[in-house]
Design a protein around this motif. Structure first.
Motif, PDB file in Angstrom:
ATOM      1  N   THR A 120      11.370 106.548  17.802  1.00 56.24           N
ATOM      2  CA  THR A 120      10.081 107.102  18.218  1.00 56.24           C
ATOM      3  C   THR A 120       9.823 106.556  19.611  1.00 56.24           C
ATOM      4  O   THR A 120       9.685 105.339  19.775  1.00 56.24           O
ATOM      5  N   PRO A 121       9.792 107.427  20.607  1.00 57.15           N
ATOM      6  CA  PRO A 121       9.616 106.948  21.981  1.00 57.15           C
ATOM      7  C   PRO A 121       8.347 106.114  22.125  1.00 57.15           C
ATOM      8  O   PRO A 121       7.289 106.484  21.626  1.00 57.15           O
ATOM      9  N   GLY A 122       8.484 104.988  22.774  1.00 56.24           N
ATOM     10  CA  GLY A 122       7.335 104.122  22.995  1.00 56.24           C
ATOM     11  C   GLY A 122       7.151 103.081  21.918  1.00 56.24           C
ATOM     12  O   GLY A 122       6.444 102.104  22.110  1.00 56.24           O
ATOM     13  N   VAL A 123       7.762 103.287  20.778  1.00 61.18           N
ATOM     14  CA  VAL A 123       7.631 102.326  19.679  1.00 61.18           C
ATOM     15  C   VAL A 123       8.875 101.454  19.600  1.00 61.18           C
ATOM     16  O   VAL A 123       8.787 100.236  19.469  1.00 61.18           O
ATOM     17  N   TYR A 124      10.022 102.088  19.665  1.00 62.31           N
ATOM     18  CA  TYR A 124      11.293 101.367  19.648  1.00 62.31           C
ATOM     19  C   TYR A 124      11.883 101.394  21.054  1.00 62.31           C
ATOM     20  O   TYR A 124      11.601 102.305  21.828  1.00 62.31           O
ATOM     21  N   GLU A 125      12.717 100.415  21.330  1.00 67.79           N
ATOM     22  CA  GLU A 125      13.395 100.418  22.615  1.00 67.79           C
ATOM     23  C   GLU A 125      14.337 101.626  22.694  1.00 67.79           C
ATOM     24  O   GLU A 125      14.789 102.132  21.675  1.00 67.79           O
ATOM     25  N   ASN A 126      14.586 102.057  23.915  1.00 70.13           N
ATOM     26  CA  ASN A 126      15.532 103.149  24.108  1.00 70.13           C
ATOM     27  C   ASN A 126      16.959 102.629  24.068  1.00 70.13           C
ATOM     28  O   ASN A 126      17.233 101.531  24.548  1.00 70.13           O
ATOM     29  N   SER A 163      13.309 111.308  13.453  1.00 67.97           N
ATOM     30  CA  SER A 163      12.193 110.448  13.868  1.00 67.97           C
ATOM     31  C   SER A 163      11.984 109.344  12.845  1.00 67.97           C
ATOM     32  O   SER A 163      12.240 109.521  11.652  1.00 67.97           O
ATOM     33  N   SER A 164      11.456 108.199  13.313  1.00 66.44           N
ATOM     34  CA  SER A 164      11.165 107.107  12.382  1.00 66.44           C
ATOM     35  C   SER A 164       9.964 107.436  11.497  1.00 66.44           C
ATOM     36  O   SER A 164       9.736 106.769  10.497  1.00 66.44           O
ATOM     37  N   SER A 165       9.211 108.457  11.851  1.00 68.62           N
ATOM     38  CA  SER A 165       7.942 108.742  11.168  1.00 68.62           C
ATOM     39  C   SER A 165       8.093 108.914   9.664  1.00 68.62           C
ATOM     40  O   SER A 165       9.083 109.478   9.185  1.00 68.62           O
ATOM     41  N   ASP A 166       7.072 108.490   8.923  1.00 68.57           N
ATOM     42  CA  ASP A 166       7.088 108.729   7.474  1.00 68.57           C
ATOM     43  C   ASP A 166       6.847 110.192   7.134  1.00 68.57           C
ATOM     44  O   ASP A 166       6.902 110.592   5.984  1.00 68.57           O
ATOM     45  N   ASN A 167       6.621 111.039   8.163  1.00 69.22           N
ATOM     46  CA  ASN A 167       6.446 112.476   7.930  1.00 69.22           C
ATOM     47  C   ASN A 167       7.734 113.204   7.549  1.00 69.22           C
ATOM     48  O   ASN A 167       7.681 114.319   7.066  1.00 69.22           O
ATOM     49  N   SER A 168       8.878 112.623   7.835  1.00 68.61           N
ATOM     50  CA  SER A 168      10.172 113.283   7.571  1.00 68.61           C
ATOM     51  C   SER A 168      10.340 114.554   8.417  1.00 68.61           C
ATOM     52  O   SER A 168      10.552 115.648   7.893  1.00 68.61           O
ATOM     53  N   LEU A 211      21.754 108.882  15.217  1.00 69.67           N
ATOM     54  CA  LEU A 211      22.019 107.638  14.476  1.00 69.67           C
ATOM     55  C   LEU A 211      22.635 106.588  15.397  1.00 69.67           C
ATOM     56  O   LEU A 211      22.203 105.428  15.411  1.00 69.67           O
ATOM     57  N   ASN A 212      23.659 107.007  16.129  1.00 70.15           N
ATOM     58  CA  ASN A 212      24.482 106.030  16.853  1.00 70.15           C
ATOM     59  C   ASN A 212      24.115 105.857  18.322  1.00 70.15           C
ATOM     60  O   ASN A 212      24.388 104.806  18.899  1.00 70.15           O
ATOM     61  N   GLY A 213      23.520 106.871  18.904  1.00 67.91           N
ATOM     62  CA  GLY A 213      23.115 106.762  20.303  1.00 67.91           C
ATOM     63  C   GLY A 213      21.631 106.485  20.448  1.00 67.91           C
ATOM     64  O   GLY A 213      21.176 106.087  21.515  1.00 67.91           O
ATOM     65  N   GLY A 214      20.875 106.698  19.369  1.00 69.90           N
ATOM     66  CA  GLY A 214      19.429 106.541  19.452  1.00 69.90           C
ATOM     67  C   GLY A 214      18.849 105.561  18.461  1.00 69.90           C
ATOM     68  O   GLY A 214      17.631 105.429  18.367  1.00 69.90           O
ATOM     69  N   ASN A 215      19.722 104.891  17.690  1.00 68.49           N
ATOM     70  CA  ASN A 215      19.261 103.871  16.734  1.00 68.49           C
ATOM     71  C   ASN A 215      18.370 104.470  15.652  1.00 68.49           C
ATOM     72  O   ASN A 215      17.524 103.786  15.083  1.00 68.49           O
ATOM     73  N   CYS A 216      18.536 105.763  15.364  1.00 72.34           N
ATOM     74  CA  CYS A 216      17.680 106.423  14.376  1.00 72.34           C
ATOM     75  C   CYS A 216      18.252 106.259  12.967  1.00 72.34           C
ATOM     76  O   CYS A 216      19.429 105.940  12.785  1.00 72.34           O
ATOM     77  N   GLY A 217      17.396 106.519  11.979  1.00 76.77           N
ATOM     78  CA  GLY A 217      17.854 106.677  10.604  1.00 76.77           C
ATOM     79  C   GLY A 217      18.270 105.423   9.873  1.00 76.77           C
ATOM     80  O   GLY A 217      18.925 105.515   8.831  1.00 76.77           O
ATOM     81  N   GLU A 221      14.097 100.304   8.592  1.00 73.28           N
ATOM     82  CA  GLU A 221      13.999  99.678   9.917  1.00 73.28           C
ATOM     83  C   GLU A 221      13.565 100.693  10.971  1.00 73.28           C
ATOM     84  O   GLU A 221      12.560 100.513  11.644  1.00 73.28           O
ATOM     85  N   THR A 222      14.339 101.754  11.083  1.00 72.33           N
ATOM     86  CA  THR A 222      13.980 102.778  12.073  1.00 72.33           C
ATOM     87  C   THR A 222      13.764 104.131  11.408  1.00 72.33           C
ATOM     88  O   THR A 222      13.699 105.156  12.083  1.00 72.33           O
ATOM     89  N   TYR A 223      13.665 104.159  10.110  1.00 69.39           N
ATOM     90  CA  TYR A 223      13.375 105.407   9.403  1.00 69.39           C
ATOM     91  C   TYR A 223      12.490 105.118   8.196  1.00 69.39           C
ATOM     92  O   TYR A 223      12.840 104.272   7.358  1.00 69.39           O
ATOM     93  N   MET A 224      11.344 105.826   8.133  1.00 71.92           N
ATOM     94  CA  MET A 224      10.397 105.576   7.052  1.00 71.92           C
ATOM     95  C   MET A 224       9.960 106.878   6.369  1.00 71.92           C
ATOM     96  O   MET A 224       8.920 106.918   5.707  1.00 71.92           O
ATOM     97  N   GLY A 225      10.709 107.957   6.528  1.00 72.48           N
ATOM     98  CA  GLY A 225      10.323 109.248   5.948  1.00 72.48           C
ATOM     99  C   GLY A 225      10.096 109.139   4.446  1.00 72.48           C
ATOM    100  O   GLY A 225      10.990 108.718   3.718  1.00 72.48           O
ATOM    101  N   VAL A 226       8.922 109.532   4.006  1.00 76.42           N
ATOM    102  CA  VAL A 226       8.587 109.406   2.578  1.00 76.42           C
ATOM    103  C   VAL A 226       9.521 110.265   1.725  1.00 76.42           C
ATOM    104  O   VAL A 226      10.068 109.804   0.733  1.00 76.42           O
ATOM    105  N   MET A 227       9.713 111.507   2.132  1.00 72.83           N
ATOM    106  CA  MET A 227      10.518 112.429   1.329  1.00 72.83           C
ATOM    107  C   MET A 227      11.922 112.635   1.891  1.00 72.83           C
ATOM    108  O   MET A 227      12.812 113.087   1.188  1.00 72.83           O
ATOM    109  N   GLY A 228      12.122 112.343   3.163  1.00 73.10           N
ATOM    110  CA  GLY A 228      13.373 112.725   3.803  1.00 73.10           C
ATOM    111  C   GLY A 228      13.360 114.218   4.064  1.00 73.10           C
ATOM    112  O   GLY A 228      12.458 114.928   3.612  1.00 73.10           O
TER     113      GLY A 228
END
Lengths: 379, 111
Positions: A120-126, A163-168, A211-217, A221-228
């Motif tokens: 999530t831009p601004g929340v995690y480092e790039n 996105s790291s958001s819990d919105n999935s 996943l690998n270039g953006g530290n997502c998922g 840690e960097t993923y909190m989607g409730v439902m996926g």
């Protein structure tokens, strides 16, 4: 800030009444530490700093080793999975030879930085990534070198697909221009499904790169989607059916030249069939534009509306008098009566055309337009 | 039968970088500042309660403010809404105000 002081509270907070907030949150305990929330908050404002808290410093970061192995293929597959560098499906192992072959798909230098990304831009480092690193992920996804310019263009936008958001959230990739035919992108029967090597592997590369270039998922840690979101596997790849569309391509409507190869990104909840809507019923007198308007007025305002129409439905709309997408979005944006329009602006309404014409089906969803870039710059 | 690859496979991960100034996004290190000094006590102090704008943050801080009023009435609480986007684009005015007029700050994030 590794030592930044946090107090965690029982979530979700936004849906609670005042009484519930006082009882369960303010008077409750930190679900991580088990300590009373208010005791912890006051403690964190008054507890003396540790030596580590007081030091300004620079911590070197690294992406780890340049390579893994040599080892048995099975072990390497497991290693990549354990390091959470895959989507848990088998990958094509990115040997130096395969990556070199992928790099031949572009004239760009392997060490050139393509872009940066964070969960999530601004929340995690790039994190940033080079042409070579994008190529490694493209190999892993099974992509061919001729798809590589499209993949690099997507990567250059730097929008995370997970996105790291819990919105999935889910992402959509829209491709315009002659490259659609040159690399075999599908925009006919089953356009949004797994029925083309190019659609499937370009979309999967976007996920692996995130996943690998953006530290997502990284779950927890960097993923909190409730439902996926099942669309995160390979994203929603939409090659527009420009030949059968009654309107100008999306890219041309956004300022690119006709014939230019362009990729555009959308983000939001994803898309589903309009047949799911109570408004999209079979009627004697079909009025597709009105159906679309009824559906759009039921959408949440956050991401607006993305309509993905089959050529047959789009042609119906044209025959209803909407000979341009602009005219259609004007109609969709206007309120039904004298009240304020449902969406904040016309820009929140976007229309694409893809798929086949063997029936009058179409998709829609709450997805907002992010950005478009030229693919040709990455050839 | 297991197949031994003759060559190694390449690492797909990007560089862990920070965005700021100076490194153009390509640096390979991460800089951290010291935390602000702590207070001996917050009794009689001014504590800023800053709403980030994230869902639930304001509601949470309302109740936090009510708790201070009831349980620690000597603490003066000041409510402010973060000036920029939830995640970014801050102006510096708020942080200047907190430094000049406050002794502590709590950022409500929640969700």
């Amino acid at each position: 800030m590794p030592h930044l002081r946090f107090t965690f509270v029982q979530s979700p907070v936004w849906g609670k009444t005042k009484e519930q907030l006082q009882r369960d949150v303010i008077e409750g305990t930190d679900p991580i530490t088990g300590k009373p929330v208010m005791h912890e908050i006051v403690d964190e404002l008054t507890k003396p700093l540790s030596p580590e808290d007081s030091i300004s410093r620079t911590i070197p970061q690294s992406a780890g080793p340049e390579s893994f192995g040599p080892d048995h293929a099975e072990n390497l597959q497991r290693l990549f999975m354990e390091k959470r560098m895959t989507d848990y499906l088998p990958i094509v192992l990115p040997t130096a030879e395969r990556v070199e072959a992928m790099l031949k798909g572009t004239s760009r230098k392997p060490e050139e930085v393509v872009g940066k990304m964070s969960p999530t831009p601004g929340v995690y480092e790039n994190w940033s990534y080079t042409v070579r690193q994008v190529a490694v992920n493209a190999v892993m996804a099974g992509a061919e070198p001729r798809y590589f310019p499209v993949i690099l263009a997507i990567a250059s936008i730097g929008k995370e697909s997970i996105s790291s958001s819990d919105n999935s959230f889910a992402e959509a990739v829209v491709i315009n221009g002659p490259i659609r035919d040159e690399i075999g992108l599908n925009y006919h029967i089953g356009a949004l499904g797994p029925f083309s090597h190019a659609n499937a592997t370009i979309g999967r590369t976007y996920t692996l790169l995130s996943l690998n270039g953006g530290n997502c998922g990284k779950v927890g840690e960097t993923y909190m989607g409730v439902m996926g979101n099942p669309m995160n596997y390979a994203n929603i790849v939409i090659a527009e059916n420009e030949r059968e569309s009654p309107w100008e391509p999306f890219s041309v409507r956004h300022g690119f030249k006709s014939g230019e190869n362009v990729v555009s990104i959308f983000e939001g909840w994803g898309v589903l069939s309009a047949k799911n809507s109570k408004h999209a019923v079979w009627a004697k007198e079909m009025h597709f534009a009105q159906e679309l308007k009824n559906i759009s007025n039921d959408q949440d305002q956050l991401f607006g509306l993305l309509a993905v129409l089959s050529p047959a439905v789009a042609s119906y709309m044209k025959s209803e008098g909407y000979d341009s997408v602009e005219k259609l979005t004007d109609f969709l944006y206007q309120s039904q009566d004298e009240s304020t329009p449902h969406f904040r602006s016309k820009a929140q309404i976007n229309v694409l055309v893809t798929g086949s014409s063997n029936n009058l089906y179409w998709d829609y969803g709450g997805m907002r337009y992010v950005k478009s870039v030229s693919i040709d710059e990455w050839l | 039968m297991a197949t031994l690859l003759r060559s190694a496979v390449l690492n797909p991960e990007g560089y862990r970088t920070v965005r700021p100034a100076g490194d153009g996004g390509n640096g390979k290190s991460h800089s951290f500042s010291s935390l602000a000094p702590r207070l001996d006590s917050i009794e009689g102090k001014t504590v800023y309660l800053i709403d980030t704008g994230f869902g639930g943050s304001g509601k949470f801080l309302d109740q936090l403010q009510a708790w201070f009023a009831e349980r620690m009435p000597s603490v003066k609480t000041v409510r402010r809404r973060k000036t920029g986007n939830i995640f970014r684009d801050d102006t510096k005015d708020l942080w200047v105000e907190v430094k000049e007029r406050g002794q502590a700050a709590i950022l409500g994030v929640v969700g």
